[in-house]
Design a protein around this motif. Structure first.
Motif, PDB file in Angstrom:
ATOM      1  N   ILE A   1     128.056  39.581  21.164  1.00  0.00           N
ATOM      2  CA  ILE A   1     126.774  39.393  20.461  1.00  0.00           C
ATOM      3  C   ILE A   1     126.339  38.047  20.435  1.00  0.00           C
ATOM      4  CG2 ILE A   1     125.561  39.632  18.312  1.00  0.00           C
ATOM      5  CD1 ILE A   1     125.765  42.286  19.487  1.00  0.00           C
ATOM      6  N   LEU A   2     127.269  37.137  20.295  1.00  0.00           N
ATOM      7  CA  LEU A   2     127.122  35.487  20.343  1.00  0.00           C
ATOM      8  C   LEU A   2     126.619  35.206  21.391  1.00  0.00           C
ATOM      9  CD1 LEU A   2     126.834  33.042  18.624  1.00  0.00           C
ATOM     10  CD2 LEU A   2     129.574  32.936  19.248  1.00  0.00           C
ATOM     11  N   ALA A   3     127.200  35.673  22.453  1.00  0.00           N
ATOM     12  CA  ALA A   3     126.943  35.131  24.085  1.00  0.00           C
ATOM     13  C   ALA A   3     125.516  35.531  24.209  1.00  0.00           C
ATOM     14  CB  ALA A   3     127.841  35.747  25.026  1.00  0.00           C
ATOM     15  N   ARG A   4     125.178  36.906  23.896  1.00  0.00           N
ATOM     16  CA  ARG A   4     123.584  37.305  24.080  1.00  0.00           C
ATOM     17  C   ARG A   4     122.684  36.508  23.393  1.00  0.00           C
ATOM     18  NH1 ARG A   4     123.401  43.594  24.157  1.00  0.00           N
ATOM     19  NH2 ARG A   4     125.024  43.561  22.747  1.00  0.00           N
TER      20      ARG A   4
ATOM     21  N   CYS B   1     123.357  33.458  22.335  1.00  0.00           N
ATOM     22  CA  CYS B   1     122.982  31.932  22.886  1.00  0.00           C
ATOM     23  C   CYS B   1     122.196  32.031  24.224  1.00  0.00           C
ATOM     24  CB  CYS B   1     124.409  31.546  23.127  1.00  0.00           C
ATOM     25  SG  CYS B   1     125.313  31.219  21.788  1.00  0.00           S
ATOM     26  N   GLY B   2     122.226  33.165  25.065  1.00  0.00           N
ATOM     27  CA  GLY B   2     121.622  33.143  26.224  1.00  0.00           C
ATOM     28  C   GLY B   2     122.085  32.528  27.425  1.00  0.00           C
ATOM     29  N   THR B   3     121.328  32.718  28.488  1.00  0.00           N
ATOM     30  CA  THR B   3     122.236  32.132  29.626  1.00  0.00           C
ATOM     31  C   THR B   3     121.836  30.674  29.703  1.00  0.00           C
ATOM     32  OG1 THR B   3     121.202  33.911  31.152  1.00  0.00           O
ATOM     33  CG2 THR B   3     121.730  31.980  32.263  1.00  0.00           C
TER      34      THR B   3
ATOM     35  N   LEU C   1     116.500  26.409  21.990  1.00  0.00           N
ATOM     36  CA  LEU C   1     115.350  26.764  21.468  1.00  0.00           C
ATOM     37  C   LEU C   1     115.544  26.901  19.750  1.00  0.00           C
ATOM     38  CD1 LEU C   1     113.973  29.904  23.385  1.00  0.00           C
ATOM     39  CD2 LEU C   1     112.951  27.496  23.213  1.00  0.00           C
ATOM     40  N   ILE C   2     116.628  27.211  19.263  1.00  0.00           N
ATOM     41  CA  ILE C   2     116.884  27.186  17.931  1.00  0.00           C
ATOM     42  C   ILE C   2     117.095  26.036  17.476  1.00  0.00           C
ATOM     43  CG2 ILE C   2     118.456  28.146  16.393  1.00  0.00           C
ATOM     44  CD1 ILE C   2     119.088  30.570  18.057  1.00  0.00           C
ATOM     45  N   GLU C   3     117.990  25.139  18.243  1.00  0.00           N
ATOM     46  CA  GLU C   3     118.238  23.727  17.771  1.00  0.00           C
ATOM     47  C   GLU C   3     116.582  23.091  17.650  1.00  0.00           C
ATOM     48  OE1 GLU C   3     122.518  22.726  19.435  1.00  0.00           O
ATOM     49  OE2 GLU C   3     120.940  22.580  20.737  1.00  0.00           O
ATOM     50  N   SER C   4     115.910  23.314  18.567  1.00  0.00           N
ATOM     51  CA  SER C   4     114.723  22.561  18.694  1.00  0.00           C
ATOM     52  C   SER C   4     113.888  22.754  17.438  1.00  0.00           C
ATOM     53  CB  SER C   4     113.809  22.681  20.031  1.00  0.00           C
ATOM     54  OG  SER C   4     112.597  22.250  20.041  1.00  0.00           O
ATOM     55  N   HIS C   5     113.768  24.037  17.192  1.00  0.00           N
ATOM     56  CA  HIS C   5     113.073  24.660  16.184  1.00  0.00           C
ATOM     57  C   HIS C   5     113.499  24.196  14.636  1.00  0.00           C
ATOM     58  CE1 HIS C   5     110.530  27.625  14.042  1.00  0.00           C
ATOM     59  NE2 HIS C   5     111.395  27.837  13.223  1.00  0.00           N
ATOM     60  N   LEU C   6     114.846  24.095  14.460  1.00  0.00           N
ATOM     61  CA  LEU C   6     115.473  23.858  13.188  1.00  0.00           C
ATOM     62  C   LEU C   6     115.390  22.186  12.893  1.00  0.00           C
ATOM     63  CD1 LEU C   6     118.413  26.378  12.968  1.00  0.00           C
ATOM     64  CD2 LEU C   6     116.176  26.330  11.619  1.00  0.00           C
ATOM     65  N   GLY C   7     116.004  21.397  14.264  1.00  0.00           N
ATOM     66  CA  GLY C   7     115.860  19.977  14.192  1.00  0.00           C
ATOM     67  C   GLY C   7     117.353  19.850  14.053  1.00  0.00           C
ATOM     68  N   VAL C   8     118.258  20.576  14.012  1.00  0.00           N
ATOM     69  CA  VAL C   8     119.673  20.410  14.087  1.00  0.00           C
ATOM     70  C   VAL C   8     120.373  20.863  14.936  1.00  0.00           C
ATOM     71  CG1 VAL C   8     119.456  19.993  11.462  1.00  0.00           C
ATOM     72  CG2 VAL C   8     119.959  22.234  12.313  1.00  0.00           C
TER      73      VAL C   8
ATOM     74  N   GLY D   1     116.695  38.146  25.612  1.00  0.00           N
ATOM     75  CA  GLY D   1     115.680  37.164  26.208  1.00  0.00           C
ATOM     76  C   GLY D   1     115.015  36.031  25.461  1.00  0.00           C
ATOM     77  N   THR D   2     114.585  35.053  26.109  1.00  0.00           N
ATOM     78  CA  THR D   2     113.946  33.959  25.597  1.00  0.00           C
ATOM     79  C   THR D   2     112.614  34.494  24.943  1.00  0.00           C
ATOM     80  OG1 THR D   2     113.049  33.166  27.622  1.00  0.00           O
ATOM     81  CG2 THR D   2     115.151  32.182  27.041  1.00  0.00           C
ATOM     82  N   ASP D   3     111.794  35.274  25.415  1.00  0.00           N
ATOM     83  CA  ASP D   3     110.657  35.893  24.941  1.00  0.00           C
ATOM     84  C   ASP D   3     110.907  36.471  23.387  1.00  0.00           C
ATOM     85  OD1 ASP D   3     109.315  35.158  27.225  1.00  0.00           O
ATOM     86  OD2 ASP D   3     108.947  37.285  28.061  1.00  0.00           O
ATOM     87  N   MET D   4     111.977  37.171  23.500  1.00  0.00           N
ATOM     88  CA  MET D   4     112.149  37.663  21.945  1.00  0.00           C
ATOM     89  C   MET D   4     112.465  36.600  20.970  1.00  0.00           C
ATOM     90  SD  MET D   4     115.014  38.285  20.106  1.00  0.00           S
ATOM     91  CE  MET D   4     116.271  38.595  21.299  1.00  0.00           C
ATOM     92  N   VAL D   5     113.202  35.600  21.581  1.00  0.00           N
ATOM     93  CA  VAL D   5     113.755  34.604  20.568  1.00  0.00           C
ATOM     94  C   VAL D   5     112.549  33.565  20.181  1.00  0.00           C
ATOM     95  CG1 VAL D   5     115.121  32.296  20.443  1.00  0.00           C
ATOM     96  CG2 VAL D   5     115.972  34.454  21.509  1.00  0.00           C
ATOM     97  N   ARG D   6     111.689  33.402  21.325  1.00  0.00           N
ATOM     98  CA  ARG D   6     110.428  32.544  20.860  1.00  0.00           C
ATOM     99  C   ARG D   6     109.478  33.369  19.883  1.00  0.00           C
ATOM    100  NH1 ARG D   6     110.248  31.396  26.714  1.00  0.00           N
ATOM    101  NH2 ARG D   6     110.876  29.023  26.939  1.00  0.00           N
ATOM    102  N   SER D   7     109.414  34.715  19.873  1.00  0.00           N
ATOM    103  CA  SER D   7     108.601  35.528  19.106  1.00  0.00           C
ATOM    104  C   SER D   7     109.068  35.420  17.758  1.00  0.00           C
ATOM    105  CB  SER D   7     108.635  37.025  19.777  1.00  0.00           C
ATOM    106  OG  SER D   7     107.874  37.734  18.685  1.00  0.00           O
TER     107      SER D   7
END
Length: 318
Positions: free
Chosen positions: A14-17, A19-21, A28-35, A75-81
């Protein structure tokens, strides 16, 4: 004070998926949170004492894990959403507020768009809700999740699932098996939604014990539906007479969720859709909610969203 905040995931896969490729989702998560975000084994963590950032981090990770568990989509589309619809955006919605918790489930169900959140809110507010929208907009899945939440919280005694059976060249009476065998193919999408919300063995037990009942719409005549959550799916294929019959079955302490897509009516041309007619004459009654979803609510697949949008554009141009 310890600044580490760690979330333990079900397993390393689950963690690997998540994190993504090449850690594309993690970035994306780091950029959004700033940490920075750290991973180890099946754990994901951040180092910060700010409780607001910690809460947002937990919300994001829970949402992504929920989506991966439900659909396998990492996928990144889902995470961005999920990031776009975060709780810190004044133009967005609080998905946590409208999340659906089901006793016995492994995860919460979160709405993925503003319209989906509005739909969950109406499920909770009114006893009769029409949810209308294209395939993939989440209307049936959210109706099932809310019905299961009510059942498992013992707010209703049972769930009744029904659909109009629009036959295509083969009479239901000539199909093999008992009633459940005959109509199960018609109700497969509802079974799929149940299995996405609860472990399959629990779904099997509920259906075997009759706590979750399935029946063709024609079998609703003469009944009074009390202390139950009822889902009428594919309601665009009801006739006006069928819809009136169904709506007048409603009894005390019942929730009625009616789902359908008025662009996919399979009735013979001589019949008018009971769903379209009901929405027209019942709109404006305070105790009845009508929620209309559109292509922007199709978040499961970006390709399906584009297909639905293309058809909507064609209808607008006609």
């Amino acid at each position: 004070m310890n600044s580490d905040y760690t979330i333990v995931l079900p397993d390393a896969d689950i963690l690997a998926r998540l994190c993504g490729t090449n850690d594309c989702n993690l970035k994306l998560i780091e950029s959004h949170l700033g940490v920075p975000v750290f991973t180890k084994g099946n754990e994901i963590s951040i180092e910060i004492e700010d409780s607001a950032v910690r809460e947002q981090f937990k919300f994001i990770i829970d949402r992504i894990v929920d989506e991966i568990s439900e659909s396998g989509d990492g996928g990144t589309d889902m995470v961005r959403s999920i990031l776009v619809n975060g709780v810190d955006d004044s133009e967005s919605f609080d998905a946590g507020k409208y999340s659906i918790s089901i006793a016995g489930a492994n995860h919460r169900i979160y709405p993925k768009t503003k319209n989906q959140a509005a739909l969950v809110g109406e499920f909770r507010r009114n006893s009769l809700v029409f949810a209308v929208g294209p395939a993939g907009s989440g209307k049936t899945f959210l109706a099932m999740a809310e019905a299961l939440s009510l059942l498992m919280a013992k707010k209703v005694n049972r769930i009744v699932l029904t659909r109009p059976i629009v036959e295509a060249g083969e009479s239901l009476g000539f199909l093999p098996g008992d009633l459940q065998d005959k109509i199960s193919p018609y109700l497969r999408p509802l079974y799929d939604s149940m299995n996405s919300c609860l472990p399959p063995e629990l779904v099997h037990r509920l259906t075997e014990n009759g706590i979750v009942e399935i029946a063709p719409l024609a079998y609703m005549r003469g009944r009074t539906l009390q202390n139950c959550a009822v889902i009428l799916d594919e309601a665009q294929n009801t006739t006006i007479e069928q819809m009136k019959m169904f709506l007048t079955r409603m009894g005390e302490n019942s929730k009625i969720f009616i789902t359908g897509d008025v662009t996919q009516i399979d009735l013979p041309k001589r019949y008018k859709s009971g769903l379209s007619h009901a929405m027209k004459i019942l709109r404006g009654i305070p105790e009845i909610s009508i929620v209309e979803l559109d292509s922007s609510d199709v978040v499961r697949s970006s390709l399906v969203r584009k297909i639905v949008q293309a058809y909507e554009n064609e209808q607008e141009s006609e």
